[in-house]
Design an enzyme around this catalytic site. Sequence first.
Site, PDB file in Angstrom:
ATOM      1  N   GLY A 158      -3.313  46.395  12.955  1.00  0.00           N
ATOM      2  CA  GLY A 158      -4.237  47.609  12.926  1.00  0.00           C
ATOM      3  C   GLY A 158      -5.690  47.095  13.156  1.00  0.00           C
ATOM      4  N   LYS A 163      -6.882  64.862  -6.557  1.00  0.00           N
ATOM      5  CA  LYS A 163      -6.576  65.005  -5.172  1.00  0.00           C
ATOM      6  C   LYS A 163      -6.487  66.407  -4.689  1.00  0.00           C
ATOM      7  CE  LYS A 163      -5.911  62.808  -1.364  1.00  0.00           C
ATOM      8  NZ  LYS A 163      -6.568  61.591  -1.056  1.00  0.00           N
ATOM      9  N   GLY A 172      -8.579  49.098  13.333  1.00  0.00           N
ATOM     10  CA  GLY A 172      -9.494  50.102  13.314  1.00  0.00           C
ATOM     11  C   GLY A 172     -10.736  49.682  12.223  1.00  0.00           C
TER      12      GLY A 172
HETATM   13  P1  NAD Z   1      -8.407  53.655  11.368  1.00  0.00           P
HETATM   14  O1  NAD Z   1      -7.924  54.767  12.098  1.00  0.00           O
HETATM   15  O2  NAD Z   1      -9.787  53.334  11.728  1.00  0.00           O
HETATM   16  O3  NAD Z   1      -7.556  52.133  11.977  1.00  0.00           O
HETATM   17  C1  NAD Z   1      -6.113  52.345  12.064  1.00  0.00           C
HETATM   18  C2  NAD Z   1      -5.894  51.470  13.145  1.00  0.00           C
HETATM   19  O4  NAD Z   1      -4.397  51.132  13.166  1.00  0.00           O
HETATM   20  C3  NAD Z   1      -5.898  52.165  14.612  1.00  0.00           C
HETATM   21  O5  NAD Z   1      -6.752  51.319  15.492  1.00  0.00           O
HETATM   22  C4  NAD Z   1      -4.324  52.579  15.072  1.00  0.00           C
HETATM   23  O6  NAD Z   1      -4.537  52.478  16.477  1.00  0.00           O
HETATM   24  C5  NAD Z   1      -3.970  51.391  14.445  1.00  0.00           C
HETATM   25  N1  NAD Z   1      -2.471  51.661  14.308  1.00  0.00           N
HETATM   26  C6  NAD Z   1      -1.693  52.706  14.010  1.00  0.00           C
HETATM   27  N2  NAD Z   1      -0.322  52.325  13.824  1.00  0.00           N
HETATM   28  C7  NAD Z   1      -0.256  50.903  14.189  1.00  0.00           C
HETATM   29  C8  NAD Z   1       0.986  49.905  14.359  1.00  0.00           C
HETATM   30  N3  NAD Z   1       2.015  50.461  13.898  1.00  0.00           N
HETATM   31  N4  NAD Z   1       0.746  48.598  14.636  1.00  0.00           N
HETATM   32  C9  NAD Z   1      -0.597  48.655  14.985  1.00  0.00           C
HETATM   33  N5  NAD Z   1      -1.916  49.125  14.808  1.00  0.00           N
HETATM   34  C10 NAD Z   1      -1.638  50.514  14.510  1.00  0.00           C
HETATM   35  O7  NAD Z   1      -8.343  53.467   9.816  1.00  0.00           O
HETATM   36  P2  NAD Z   1      -8.939  52.695   8.804  1.00  0.00           P
HETATM   37  O8  NAD Z   1      -9.996  53.410   7.978  1.00  0.00           O
HETATM   38  O9  NAD Z   1      -9.210  51.352   9.389  1.00  0.00           O
HETATM   39  O10 NAD Z   1      -7.730  52.526   7.412  1.00  0.00           O
HETATM   40  C11 NAD Z   1      -6.741  51.841   7.789  1.00  0.00           C
HETATM   41  C12 NAD Z   1      -5.583  51.706   6.599  1.00  0.00           C
HETATM   42  O11 NAD Z   1      -6.646  51.257   5.234  1.00  0.00           O
HETATM   43  C13 NAD Z   1      -5.321  53.126   6.220  1.00  0.00           C
HETATM   44  O12 NAD Z   1      -4.232  53.128   5.345  1.00  0.00           O
HETATM   45  C14 NAD Z   1      -6.419  53.509   5.179  1.00  0.00           C
HETATM   46  O13 NAD Z   1      -6.037  54.690   4.371  1.00  0.00           O
HETATM   47  C15 NAD Z   1      -6.917  52.329   4.442  1.00  0.00           C
HETATM   48  N6  NAD Z   1      -8.009  52.284   3.717  1.00  0.00           N
HETATM   49  C16 NAD Z   1      -9.154  52.360   4.429  1.00  0.00           C
HETATM   50  C17 NAD Z   1     -10.435  52.451   3.822  1.00  0.00           C
HETATM   51  C18 NAD Z   1     -11.701  52.402   4.535  1.00  0.00           C
HETATM   52  O14 NAD Z   1     -12.906  52.563   4.042  1.00  0.00           O
HETATM   53  N7  NAD Z   1     -11.693  52.774   5.941  1.00  0.00           N
HETATM   54  C19 NAD Z   1     -10.533  52.239   2.634  1.00  0.00           C
HETATM   55  C20 NAD Z   1      -9.333  51.876   1.813  1.00  0.00           C
HETATM   56  C21 NAD Z   1      -8.162  52.182   2.554  1.00  0.00           C
END
Ligand code: NAD
Length: 379
Positions: free
Chosen positions: A200, A103, A202
């Site tokens: 969430g 990291k 996203g």
């Molecule tokens: P993102 O930022 O696109 O989406 C996160 C969403 O969660 C946002 O829309 C935000 O408004 C919402 N949010 C935040 N706090 C909240 C709450 N308390 N209640 C409801 N909604 C809430 O992020 P992402 O890429 O979708 O990633 C989400 C999680 O998955 C993260 O922990 C990330 O580390 C993990 N992850 C992502 C990927 C990837 O490829 N994107 C891969 C492995 C792990």
Amino acid sequence: MARMVTYNARSAKPHPETAHLSGIDVLALMRDQELEQIVALNDPATGLSGFVVIHDTTRGPAIGGCRLWSYPTADAALEDAIRLAVAMTRKCALAGLNAGGGKGVLIDHAGIKDRAGMLRAMGRYVESFGGRFYTSGDLGLSGADIARMRETSRYVAVPDDRKLDLAGATAWGVLGGMRATLAAAGLGRSLQGRRVVVQGLGAMGARVAALLVKEGATVIAADTDAAVAERVASSTGARLVAPEDVWDQAADLFCPCATSGVLTSETAARLRVRGVVGAANNQLDAPEVDAELMRRGVLYAPDYAVNSGAITLTAREFLERRSDLRDIAALGERVEETVTRIFETSARTGNPPQQVADRLADDALVRPRSTERQFWPLR
Ligand code: NAD
């Protein structure tokens, strides 16, 4: 595995002169955490300051993102890097990848004079590992920032470069984890007619919700961003609830796809589901919540066993130069098998699932370690 360092990063931006390693015995810490290497980063011309931690390269070169974050002290930055590097080793080992954990942590502070220059300097550090450490983006760094690092290193993956949809691959893994969890709960592996609460919406949550609806499941969902929630609800037919109410929904599964640390003693006590399976990283606020969920009869599918889709594709692209779409479906099956194995072992031994996953991951390092541990790239 020895005691984990935990740290929740927050607060103001100190200048590195005010930050300090306040009494960490670095070599003792390395022994305790079984770390291979810590490199401290310093480029006064641009303000680069931070660490690269390589935890373990028994299975292959270290892979892990770089983040730019505001830490109150250098200790905090180093501890965060260590915690995340260890987690990457386990994620790669459990996914069966020929890769280890590392990291990069860059300290965000008022003395950063030249952001682009700082990122190019970071790229030079990455290049100096000669292929022992591969990296990409994480918190605080945009695709454009990562592209800057790439200007000075071959070992940086720019997200937009990739042909494949990493969040999509992760979503397939999440579905595989859900099938395994439903089966372990005695409900069969089909998602048809199941009720899933998605927290969430996203990149991850939206994809998981869409796949679930396609499989015939009912989705109950929430996002703190109302516009995001509305958009996903209208495209998938998910029923929206207020973010603070996600814990109280009667359903088969709860799917965390928002932030870290959402599973606390309090939220675990409110859950009305048979299992928790989601994409979010570090879902457990504290290690003991693992056992608390087990006592309450909620099957917790360990996050890093479930969300390994993106790292699997990245590792294949980087290390094996192969990436094809057939792998994405296979990825879901692989996660399903892994999570099934974790629940079977948990049921047999009585140990909570996260503990089981940690043990399985650590065991995957033992055999190679008996010969040679450190990965050294071929020239
Ligand atoms: P993102 O930022 O696109 O989406 C996160 C969403 O969660 C946002 O829309 C935000 O408004 C919402 N949010 C935040 N706090 C909240 C709450 N308390 N209640 C409801 N909604 C809430 O992020 P992402 O890429 O979708 O990633 C989400 C999680 O998955 C993260 O922990 C990330 O580390 C993990 N992850 C992502 C990927 C990837 O490829 N994107 C891969 C492995 C792990």
